[in-house]
Design a protein around this motif. Structure first.
Motif, short mmCIF file in Angstrom:
data_model
loop_
_atom_site.label_atom_id
_atom_site.label_comp_id
_atom_site.label_asym_id
_atom_site.label_seq_id
_atom_site.Cartn_x
_atom_site.Cartn_y
_atom_site.Cartn_z
N ALA A 40 -4.89 -68.88 -32.22
CA ALA A 40 -4.80 -69.40 -33.60
C ALA A 40 -6.12 -69.95 -34.12
N ASN A 41 -7.11 -70.25 -33.26
CA ASN A 41 -8.37 -70.76 -33.78
C ASN A 41 -9.57 -69.91 -33.36
N HIS A 42 -9.33 -68.72 -32.81
CA HIS A 42 -10.42 -67.83 -32.42
C HIS A 42 -10.93 -67.09 -33.66
N PRO A 43 -12.25 -67.04 -33.87
CA PRO A 43 -12.80 -66.40 -35.08
C PRO A 43 -12.39 -64.95 -35.27
N PHE A 44 -12.19 -64.20 -34.19
CA PHE A 44 -11.81 -62.80 -34.34
C PHE A 44 -10.43 -62.66 -34.97
N ILE A 51 -20.87 -62.34 -39.30
CA ILE A 51 -21.54 -61.12 -38.87
C ILE A 51 -23.04 -61.29 -39.13
N THR A 52 -23.81 -61.21 -38.06
CA THR A 52 -25.25 -61.39 -38.20
C THR A 52 -25.90 -60.09 -38.63
N ASP A 53 -26.89 -60.22 -39.46
CA ASP A 53 -27.61 -59.05 -39.95
C ASP A 53 -28.67 -58.68 -38.94
N SER A 54 -28.47 -57.59 -38.24
CA SER A 54 -29.43 -57.15 -37.24
C SER A 54 -30.29 -56.00 -37.76
N GLU A 55 -30.10 -55.64 -39.01
CA GLU A 55 -30.86 -54.55 -39.59
C GLU A 55 -32.32 -54.99 -39.76
N GLY A 56 -33.23 -54.14 -39.41
CA GLY A 56 -34.64 -54.44 -39.56
C GLY A 56 -35.26 -55.11 -38.35
N ARG A 57 -34.56 -55.26 -37.29
CA ARG A 57 -35.11 -55.92 -36.10
C ARG A 57 -36.18 -55.07 -35.44
#
Length: 72
Positions: A40-44, A51-57
């Motif tokens: 009941a309290n898990h983020p998923f 969601i972290t933006d990993s584009e451009g790494r």
């Protein structure tokens, strides 16, 4: 001959607690069990994921170390 009184006491109704609230009861050798995260309290499951933006790494890494994109 087996030794006497070496096993821990078994409790049929050990409470599982999250933030001090009882969730359920299970069998255990502990008096109570504390959990930080459950369904009941898990983020998923609560759709509150970040969601972290990993584009451009890769581009940032290549620029930082002065590498070209062709791999040479």
């Amino acid at each position: 001959m087996p030794k006497i009184n070496i096993h821990p006491k078994w409790s049929e109704k050990t409470p599982v607690l999250c933030d001090g609230k009882p969730l359920c009861f299970i069998g255990s050798t502990k008096r109570e069990l504390q959990v930080d995260t459950w369904l009941a309290n898990h983020p998923f499951y609560t759709n509150s994921q970040v969601i972290t933006d990993s584009e451009g790494r890769v581009e940032k890494f290549m620029k930082k170390y002065g590498l070209d994109k062709t791999g040479q």
